[in-house]
Design a protein around this motif. Structure first.
Motif, PDB file in Angstrom:
ATOM      1  N   THR A 153      -8.869   9.052   0.153  1.00 50.34           N
ATOM      2  CA  THR A 153      -8.955   7.653   0.563  1.00 50.34           C
ATOM      3  C   THR A 153      -9.071   6.797  -0.701  1.00 50.34           C
ATOM      4  OG1 THR A 153     -11.365   7.623   0.654  1.00 50.34           O
ATOM      5  CG2 THR A 153     -10.202   8.310   2.668  1.00 50.34           C
ATOM      6  N   SER A 154      -9.032   5.493  -0.541  1.00 50.16           N
ATOM      7  CA  SER A 154      -9.192   4.599  -1.695  1.00 50.16           C
ATOM      8  C   SER A 154     -10.569   4.749  -2.322  1.00 50.16           C
ATOM      9  CB  SER A 154      -8.943   3.147  -1.287  1.00 50.16           C
ATOM     10  OG  SER A 154      -9.859   2.760  -0.280  1.00 50.16           O
ATOM     11  N   ALA A 155     -11.551   5.233  -1.548  1.00 45.64           N
ATOM     12  CA  ALA A 155     -12.905   5.461  -2.060  1.00 45.64           C
ATOM     13  C   ALA A 155     -13.049   6.840  -2.717  1.00 45.64           C
ATOM     14  CB  ALA A 155     -13.917   5.329  -0.923  1.00 45.64           C
TER      15      ALA A 155
ATOM     16  N   SER B 120       8.490   1.497   2.529  1.00 43.43           N
ATOM     17  CA  SER B 120       8.112   0.370   1.661  1.00 43.43           C
ATOM     18  C   SER B 120       7.131  -0.569   2.342  1.00 43.43           C
ATOM     19  CB  SER B 120       9.353  -0.416   1.229  1.00 43.43           C
ATOM     20  OG  SER B 120      10.148   0.376   0.378  1.00 43.43           O
ATOM     21  N   LYS B 121       7.323  -0.773   3.643  1.00 40.81           N
ATOM     22  CA  LYS B 121       6.394  -1.641   4.389  1.00 40.81           C
ATOM     23  C   LYS B 121       5.006  -0.999   4.449  1.00 40.81           C
ATOM     24  CE  LYS B 121       9.872  -3.915   7.185  1.00 40.81           C
ATOM     25  NZ  LYS B 121      10.496  -4.044   8.489  1.00 40.81           N
ATOM     26  N   ALA B 122       4.961   0.307   4.658  1.00 42.46           N
ATOM     27  CA  ALA B 122       3.665   1.002   4.686  1.00 42.46           C
ATOM     28  C   ALA B 122       3.001   0.915   3.316  1.00 42.46           C
ATOM     29  CB  ALA B 122       3.845   2.462   5.106  1.00 42.46           C
ATOM     30  N   TRP B 123       3.783   1.090   2.263  1.00 47.28           N
ATOM     31  CA  TRP B 123       3.248   1.001   0.900  1.00 47.28           C
ATOM     32  C   TRP B 123       2.702  -0.410   0.633  1.00 47.28           C
ATOM     33  CZ3 TRP B 123       4.754  -2.173  -3.138  1.00 47.28           C
ATOM     34  CH2 TRP B 123       4.115  -1.911  -4.356  1.00 47.28           C
TER      35      TRP B 123
ATOM     36  N   ALA C 257      -2.916   4.153   1.597  1.00 51.43           N
ATOM     37  CA  ALA C 257      -4.235   3.533   1.473  1.00 51.43           C
ATOM     38  C   ALA C 257      -5.058   4.204   0.381  1.00 51.43           C
ATOM     39  CB  ALA C 257      -4.983   3.601   2.802  1.00 51.43           C
ATOM     40  N   GLY C 258      -4.648   5.378  -0.042  1.00 49.15           N
ATOM     41  CA  GLY C 258      -5.367   6.116  -1.085  1.00 49.15           C
ATOM     42  C   GLY C 258      -4.372   6.789  -2.010  1.00 49.15           C
TER      43      GLY C 258
END
Length: 174
Positions: free
Chosen positions: A64-66, A137-140, A148-149
């Motif tokens: 994840t981003s964390a 690309s839209k998801a990115w 998201a991570g």
């Protein structure tokens, strides 16, 4: 034997352009689907890889981003299963270069490969097609799903996993 020109079949709608592009690809398959993983389903006893995408493997983990590790492969499979539910899926077969059975599969009018890429549960497999690059690309851009991570591309993860298995096997043989 009566033969109908391919162009007539395409123009009449009897054969989709996707099927026409693949000689000998087969007939569409419809039915309830069982999800095998994030890019593979089974319909009426036939295992089918979703065309144009590559989802993380079941054992693959991402962060994840964390920085928290999670099973992104299982999450992708779960998301696909939730999306399909008990609906009827229709798959138009394609042949991958590898000879595996692949298909553009739809739930109603929704292309499941496009949905998986747009939700960030799979990446566009540009070796097969660039059709899903826009959805990816839209998801990115919105940091959805995998984006998201951090994650390793599924194809790279598989290569690394095979290399590690081969190294472990040769270490055991010594």
């Amino acid at each position: 034997m009566l033969r109908t020109p391919l162009a007539v079949l395409i123009l009449s709608g009897a054969l989709s352009p996707a099927l026409a592009a693949e000689s000998g690809a087969g007939h569409p398959i419809s039915g309830r689907a069982t999800v095998i993983d994030g890019d593979t389903i089974e319909v009426r006893g036939t295992r089918i890889r979703l065309y144009g995408i590559d989802a993380p493997e079941a054992a693959q983990t991402c962060e994840t981003s964390a920085g928290r590790s999670y099973k992104c492969g299982r999450e992708a499979a779960h998301a696909l299963a939730e999306r399909i539910g008990t609906g009827i899926v229709t798959c138009e077969p394609h042949r991958e270069a590898s000879g595996r059975r692949a298909a553009i599969c739809r739930l109603g009018h929704e292309d499941l490969s496009a949905w998986m890429a747009a939700q960030g549960h799979a990446v566009a497999d540009r070796r097969q097609s660039t059709s899903y690059a826009g959805a990816e690309s839209k998801a990115w851009a919105t940091r959805r799903g995998l984006w998201a991570g951090t994650f390793e591309e599924p194809a790279e993860w598989r290569r690394a996993s095979r290399s590690a298995e081969a190294a472990a096997g040769s270490a055991l043989a010594e």
